[in-house]
Design an enzyme around this catalytic site. Sequence first.
Site, PDB file in Angstrom:
ATOM      1  N   ASN A 128       0.889  -1.170   0.000  1.00 23.49           N
ATOM      2  CA  ASN A 128       0.000   0.000   0.000  1.00 23.49           C
ATOM      3  C   ASN A 128       0.921   1.212   0.000  1.00 23.49           C
ATOM      4  O   ASN A 128       1.528   1.525   1.020  1.00 23.49           O
ATOM      5  CB  ASN A 128      -0.887  -0.019   1.250  1.00 23.49           C
ATOM      6  CG  ASN A 128      -1.699   1.262   1.388  1.00 23.49           C
ATOM      7  OD1 ASN A 128      -1.731   2.095   0.470  1.00 23.49           O
ATOM      8  ND2 ASN A 128      -2.355   1.421   2.534  1.00 23.49           N
ATOM      9  N   LYS A 168       0.116   4.271  -0.284  1.00 24.88           N
ATOM     10  CA  LYS A 168      -0.470   5.487   0.314  1.00 24.88           C
ATOM     11  C   LYS A 168      -0.194   6.687  -0.600  1.00 24.88           C
ATOM     12  O   LYS A 168      -0.262   6.536  -1.814  1.00 24.88           O
ATOM     13  CB  LYS A 168       0.059   5.668   1.740  1.00 24.88           C
ATOM     14  CG  LYS A 168      -0.098   4.368   2.563  1.00 24.88           C
ATOM     15  CD  LYS A 168       0.161   4.515   4.022  1.00 24.88           C
ATOM     16  CE  LYS A 168      -0.063   3.168   4.706  1.00 24.88           C
ATOM     17  NZ  LYS A 168       0.054   3.219   6.147  1.00 24.88           N
ATOM     18  N   HIS A 209      -9.371   1.487   4.658  1.00 23.35           N
ATOM     19  CA  HIS A 209      -8.111   1.602   5.415  1.00 23.35           C
ATOM     20  C   HIS A 209      -8.339   2.536   6.604  1.00 23.35           C
ATOM     21  O   HIS A 209      -9.108   3.493   6.508  1.00 23.35           O
ATOM     22  CB  HIS A 209      -7.007   2.143   4.503  1.00 23.35           C
ATOM     23  CG  HIS A 209      -5.657   2.046   5.136  1.00 23.35           C
ATOM     24  ND1 HIS A 209      -5.223   2.955   6.069  1.00 23.35           N
ATOM     25  CD2 HIS A 209      -4.678   1.117   5.004  1.00 23.35           C
ATOM     26  CE1 HIS A 209      -4.009   2.584   6.476  1.00 23.35           C
ATOM     27  NE2 HIS A 209      -3.653   1.477   5.848  1.00 23.35           N
ATOM     28  N   GLU A 242      -6.684   4.858   7.747  1.00 28.15           N
ATOM     29  CA  GLU A 242      -6.420   6.282   7.450  1.00 28.15           C
ATOM     30  C   GLU A 242      -7.624   6.908   6.749  1.00 28.15           C
ATOM     31  O   GLU A 242      -7.939   8.075   6.983  1.00 28.15           O
ATOM     32  CB  GLU A 242      -5.135   6.405   6.613  1.00 28.15           C
ATOM     33  CG  GLU A 242      -3.901   6.114   7.459  1.00 28.15           C
ATOM     34  CD  GLU A 242      -2.737   5.504   6.700  1.00 28.15           C
ATOM     35  OE1 GLU A 242      -2.710   5.579   5.460  1.00 28.15           O
ATOM     36  OE2 GLU A 242      -1.842   4.942   7.372  1.00 28.15           O
ATOM     37  N   GLU A 286      -5.440  -5.026  10.235  1.00 31.54           N
ATOM     38  CA  GLU A 286      -4.418  -4.011  10.496  1.00 31.54           C
ATOM     39  C   GLU A 286      -4.696  -3.314  11.820  1.00 31.54           C
ATOM     40  O   GLU A 286      -5.487  -2.353  11.866  1.00 31.54           O
ATOM     41  CB  GLU A 286      -4.421  -2.959   9.379  1.00 31.54           C
ATOM     42  CG  GLU A 286      -4.128  -3.504   8.001  1.00 31.54           C
ATOM     43  CD  GLU A 286      -3.482  -2.449   7.117  1.00 31.54           C
ATOM     44  OE1 GLU A 286      -2.443  -2.765   6.526  1.00 31.54           O
ATOM     45  OE2 GLU A 286      -3.998  -1.328   7.022  1.00 31.54           O
ATOM     46  N   GLY A 320       2.625   2.056  10.769  1.00 31.18           N
ATOM     47  CA  GLY A 320       3.596   3.132  10.659  1.00 31.18           C
ATOM     48  C   GLY A 320       4.322   3.444  11.954  1.00 31.18           C
ATOM     49  O   GLY A 320       4.982   4.470  12.075  1.00 31.18           O
ATOM     50  N   SER A 364       3.440  -2.427  10.175  1.00 27.85           N
ATOM     51  CA  SER A 364       4.891  -2.546  10.377  1.00 27.85           C
ATOM     52  C   SER A 364       5.441  -3.923  10.005  1.00 27.85           C
ATOM     53  O   SER A 364       6.384  -4.425  10.625  1.00 27.85           O
ATOM     54  CB  SER A 364       5.271  -2.190  11.822  1.00 27.85           C
ATOM     55  OG  SER A 364       4.887  -0.852  12.113  1.00 27.85           O
TER      56      SER A 364
HETATM   57  P1  13P Z   1       3.122   0.149   7.602  1.00 30.90           P
HETATM   58  O1  13P Z   1       3.592  -1.122   6.985  1.00 30.90           O
HETATM   59  O2  13P Z   1       3.908   1.347   7.141  1.00 30.90           O
HETATM   60  O3  13P Z   1       2.986   0.051   9.080  1.00 30.90           O
HETATM   61  O4  13P Z   1       1.638   0.421   7.034  1.00 30.90           O
HETATM   62  C1  13P Z   1       0.716  -0.599   7.091  1.00 30.90           C
HETATM   63  C2  13P Z   1      -0.469  -0.202   6.319  1.00 30.90           C
HETATM   64  O5  13P Z   1      -1.163   0.738   6.665  1.00 30.90           O
HETATM   65  C3  13P Z   1      -0.787  -0.956   5.110  1.00 30.90           C
HETATM   66  O6  13P Z   1      -2.050  -0.660   4.637  1.00 30.90           O
END
Ligand code: 13P
Length: 256
Positions: A13, A15, A99, A101, A171, A177, A217
């Site tokens: 992803n 982003k 997601h 976010e 997740e 992150g 992560s």
């Molecule tokens: P990270 O791998 O950067 O923690 O992000 C995970 C994520 O949000 C994947 O959709």
Amino acid sequence: MNLKYRKTIIAGNWKMNKTLTETKAFAEAIKPNLGRHKWCEVVLCVPGVNIAGAVKAFKDTRVSIGGETCHYEASGAYTGEVTAEMLKDVGAKYVIIGHSERRQYYNETDFTVNKKVKAALEAGLKPIVCVGESLEQRELGVTEELISYQVKTALSGLNENQVRRVVIAYEPIWAIGTGKTATAGQAGEVCTHIRSIIRKQFGARVARAVTIQYGGSMNAKNARELLAQPDIDGGLIGGASLKPDDFVAIINAANQ
Ligand code: 13P
């Protein structure tokens, strides 16, 4: 992973990262190292504006391209949005839905997630539906209830064949992150719970066919242990998917 009943899917992803120029450079960097991913499917979900370019850049590889969100309506006055059909038309095969976010910054709810899942399936895309609890919710001890609610609502109104085409990504928000990965045990436990919810609603055959990913992560170092859990069938990877060597290492971990 369970290679007998379902696909392992390693998905990046991206982003809001990488220009088209950077996308092309990434493709060139990983292409020579992609030959060995025999069992797992590889997906990169990229910003909508770069989907067509990414499809071209990864042509002749086994990497599929996906979007990061879509609208639930088929057309209309929704300035700035894109439909599932538009993503499909430029070559996307997958789309991430719900997601954390998007839930946090763009007010997506379980109700809109359900509508988007239906729109994605209708357009012929495979939705990657994200669910997960916050740290507060985990500490309150309501993770299972919350995940049940999120999964049931996301899949509400779908038939068995549609559910087979859905990917669920667990997740935990506190692991995204932050460099703070869930332990393989914690992640595996929730993914097993997700499969049990699908089993109750849609039966054992459907449940064992659904790919359930872990995200948060995930990196080249911890991927193998996470993927060794029987109900973790891949990963949804943020930060580490932006680095060619790390992403390839995770793909290789899925092919051990
Ligand atoms: P990270 O791998 O950067 O923690 O992000 C995970 C994520 O949000 C994947 O959709």
